[in-house]
Design an enzyme around this catalytic site. Structure first.
Site, PDB file in Angstrom:
ATOM      1  N   CYS A   1       0.883  -1.170   0.000  1.00  0.00           N
ATOM      2  CA  CYS A   1       0.000   0.000   0.000  1.00  0.00           C
ATOM      3  C   CYS A   1       0.915   1.212   0.000  1.00  0.00           C
ATOM      4  O   CYS A   1       1.341   1.658   1.052  1.00  0.00           O
ATOM      5  CB  CYS A   1      -0.903  -0.029   1.220  1.00  0.00           C
ATOM      6  SG  CYS A   1      -2.047   1.332   1.258  1.00  0.00           S
ATOM      7  N   LEU A   2       1.256   1.706  -1.163  1.00  0.00           N
ATOM      8  CA  LEU A   2       2.204   2.825  -1.254  1.00  0.00           C
ATOM      9  C   LEU A   2       1.631   3.842  -2.249  1.00  0.00           C
ATOM     10  O   LEU A   2       1.236   3.483  -3.357  1.00  0.00           O
ATOM     11  CB  LEU A   2       3.563   2.293  -1.743  1.00  0.00           C
ATOM     12  CG  LEU A   2       4.711   3.299  -1.784  1.00  0.00           C
ATOM     13  CD1 LEU A   2       4.966   3.904  -0.416  1.00  0.00           C
ATOM     14  CD2 LEU A   2       5.983   2.623  -2.284  1.00  0.00           C
TER      15      LEU A   2
END
Lengths: 150, 575
Positions: free
Chosen positions: A88-89
């Site tokens: 999750c970036l």
């Protein structure tokens, strides 16, 4: 055969070989330049120190307009990494810019390791542990580091 | 990336000579080393734990010294570990230590310059001299840098010692709040206890009040009922007694009357019997007199004959005279007798009348007696009835007294209950007081701890301010160092340029130069086409294909700075 994406990836690979970035390594699989294997070495003075975390990067023909799909192959214990290994970036999603190349992506992931964003956790247990029981969190991370050597 | 690297500092921007990417074998080697290091760390941990065990078994007097020793050894081991890590050539490669790189580059440059000197000696001695001068200047700068590095190290050591101090203080502070927290837990527990007790207290008080009110009500009811019952009882008792008295008076009166009547009756009877006796005597006398009369009047011829026969006439005459005399006397006596008889007869008649009157009186008296008897029996019956009623009233009284007793028992129970409740209340109050005392103690303790904490915080702030000043010093040192390094870089570039202009650059260096220049001129998105389209909003330049592709994909933001742009913001650029 030689599309924009492939050309760009070739240049990225050349760049990485000429100009290697500290603690990261990446190379395309021999038969498919759209599929890359990468290794991130855990940053010093963090619980991730000495870990060799393997990742896989999947590009498609829309690169660099669209970001690649990045997934950890090593088991990770991190607030922003899903149990499946997906990340999750922000820069891999809505903040993507075509100016990012492979080494920039890997460096961003490396810095994410010790600087997690607990506001939108992908692994709630890890986020809570990171916030409330830091030593326990470090212990769990060390376990994943040891597993990453196998 | 280039921009970023430039911002990071000159060390990362340094040219990397013949450094390829990490091969899988190298990664494996690195893993082996890491595992070895980890093993060592585990060994150290084991040793530490053993030492701790020993410390636990040894007397606690040396504990602080031992702790200090442990800390120092830990630091030492950490330093050893770091050194080991830094020593490892692969790690150096992996992390690409800037210092080594710098020195390498420098050495290489020197070597190059050295190797380059003999060749063009004839052609450009001047530039050679210049280079010599520059390298000397570089050496001098290096010396300055080394000195400053030493200073920096000194400062860093100071910082480390200060950090150690801060850590100790923080440890102390951490201990304090922990205790405070523990205390506060206890405090909270006490508080909760107090609340519970006060709640209990209130509840019990309410119960007590309720009980007391019910008690008062019951007492009032009891008193009222008692009074009522007593009044009724007294009234009935009085009534019955009065009736009884009346009855008894009646009975005594009736008895007196009866006795009187009996006495009179007896007198009358005695008189009657006397009268009967008299009449009988009179009758007897009468009969006697009649008999006498009959004997005297009736002269038996036989007798006369008998008397006459035997006697002469004289004698007869005498006899006749005598008889005539006797006759005469008798004749005289007869009226008297008759009178007496009449008198006796009258008296007898009177007596008979009297007797009849007495009989009538007797019968009247008898009827009166019967009446009185009836009255007496009625009175007796009434008395019996009254007696029964009296018994009933007595039973009712007993019942009511029982009820009263019950009520008394209830009252006693209630009293005992209230006493118990009051005792509980007192106990609860005692407890509350105790708990409040404990609370006060805890509060005092907490205040003390807070004061200590404030003192410790003050200390920490002081140390932090010192640390910040130190940090500022360090930052200053760093900036000076960076400036110096930039100067070195510039000088190096100058050297490079000199070398190039003097035709001494190797073919590879030229190739790289050309490559870097190409990368500047190529579109940073596709790295394929030349830059020929600028975004007017921000001034960033890309190739027309990429810019149009972005516009067509409706991603109308500059890939470099995210500023919005439109169809009309594109500008053809001719390089």
């Amino acid at each position: 055969m030689s599309t924009t994406a492939r050309k760009r990836l070739m240049r990225d690979f050349k760049r990485i070989q000429q100009d290697p970035t500290g603690g990261v390594s990446a190379s395309p699989v021999p038969e498919d330049i759209l599929m890359w294997n990468a290794v991130i070495i855990g940053p010093d003075d963090t619980p991730f120190e000495d870990g060799t975390f393997r990742l896989i990067l999947k590009f498609d023909e829309s690169y660099p307009t669209k970001p690649p799909v990045v997934r950890f192959l090593s088991e990770m214990f991190h607030p922003n990494v899903y149990p499946s290994g997906e990340l999750c970036l922000d820069i891999l999603q809505n903040r993507w810019s075509p100016t990012f190349d492979v080494s920039a992506i890997l460096t961003s992931i490396q810095s994410l390791l010790n600087d997690p964003n607990t506001a939108s956790p992908a692994n709630v247990e890890a986020a809570n542990m990171f916030r409330d029981h830091r030593s326990q969190y470090s212990k769990r991370v060390r376990e994943t580091v040891e597993k990453s050597w196998l | 990336m280039d921009l970023k690297r430039l911002l990071d500092g000159p060390e990362s921007g340094a040219k990397r000579v013949a450094e390829g990417p990490l091969t899988p074998e190298e990664i494996e080697l690195f893993q082996k080393e890491a595992i070895f290091r980890q093993m060592k760390a585990y060994q150290r941990e084991r040793d530490e734990l053993q030492a701790q065990l020993a410390a636990v078994t040894t007397p606690p007097l040396e504990a602080s010294i031992r702790k200090e020793l442990e800390r120092v050894t830990e630091q030492y081991l950490e330093a050893c570990r770091k050194i080991e890590r830094l020593k490892s050539p692969l790690v150096a490669r992996v992390t690409q230590d800037p210092v080594r790189k710098d020195s390498d580059g420098h050495v290489k440059a020197e070597e190059e310059s050295n190797s380059a000197t003999p060749q063009p000696a004839s052609s450009s001695e001047e530039s050679q001299k210049k280079i010599q001068e520059l390298t000397e200047a570089l050496d001098g700068e290096h010396g300055v840098v080394a000195k400053q590095n030493e200073q920096l190290k000194l400062a860093e050591q100071q910082v480390i010692s200060l950090e150690g101090k801060i850590r100790d203080l923080e440890l102390q502070v951490a201990n304090l709040p922990q205790e405070a927290v523990r205390k506060s837990d206890f405090y909270i527990m006490n508080d909760r206890k107090i609340q519970d007790l006060t709640a209990d207290n209130v509840r019990l008080e309410q119960e007590l009040q309720r009980q007391q009110t019910t008690l008062g009500q019951l007492q009032g009811e009891q008193a009222f009922y008692e009074k009522d019952v007593r009044e009724k009882y007294d009234q009935q008792k009085q009534n019955l007694e009065k009736q009884l008295e009346q009855m008894e008076a009646d009975v005594s009166r009736i008895r007196g009357v009866r006795d009187e009547l009996m006495g009179e009756l007896n007198v009358k009877r005695a008189a009657e019997q006397e009268l009967i006796k008299q009449t009988e005597a009179l009758k007897e006398r009468l009969e006697l007199a009649e008999a006498k009369i009959s004997s005297s009047t009736t002269i038996d011829p036989a007798e006369v004959d008998a008397v006459v026969e035997g006697k002469s006439e004289q004698e007869l005459r005498e006899l006749a005279a005598k008889l005539a005399r006797q006759n005469k006397a008798f004749a005289a006596e007869i009226p008297g007798l008759e009178k007496a008889f009449a008198k006796a007869h009258a008296r007898a008649n009177q007596k008979i009348i009297d007797q009849a009157a007495v009989d009538a009186k007797l019968s009247a008296l008898n009827t009166a007696k019967v009446k009185a008897d009836e009255k007496y029996f009625g009175a007796m019956r009434a008395r019996d009835a009254l007696n029964i009623e009296y018994q009933q009233v007595k039973a009712a009284l007993a019942k009511s007294s029982e009820v009263i007793n019950n009520l008394r028992a209830q009252e006693q129970k209630l009293v005992s209950n209230t006493a118990r409740v009051q005792r509980q209340l007192a106990e609860a109050e005692n407890k509350v007081v105790q708990v409040q005392r404990v609370q006060a103690q805890v509060e005092r303790r907490r205040n003390e701890l807070e004061q200590q904490l404030a003192a410790a915080r003050h200390e920490i702030q002081k140390l932090q301010s010192q640390l910040t000043t130190r940090d500022g010093d360090i930052a200053e040192e760093r900036t000076t160092k960076r400036n110096l390094e930039q100067q070195i870089e510039k000088l190096k570039k100058q050297v490079d340029v000199k070398q190039l202009t003097s035709g001494m650059g190797s073919a590879q260096a030229i190739q790289e130069q050309i490559e870097s220049l190409r990368s500047i001129a190529l579109c940073s998105l596709c790295t394929k086409n030349w830059k020929d389209t600028a975004i007017k909003v921000c001034g960033h330049v890309f190739c027309n294909d990429c810019a149009m592709a972005r516009l067509n994909a409706r991603m109308r933001k500059c890939p470099l700075c995210n500023s919005q742009f439109g169809q009309n913001d594109l500008l053809q650029v001719h390089l």
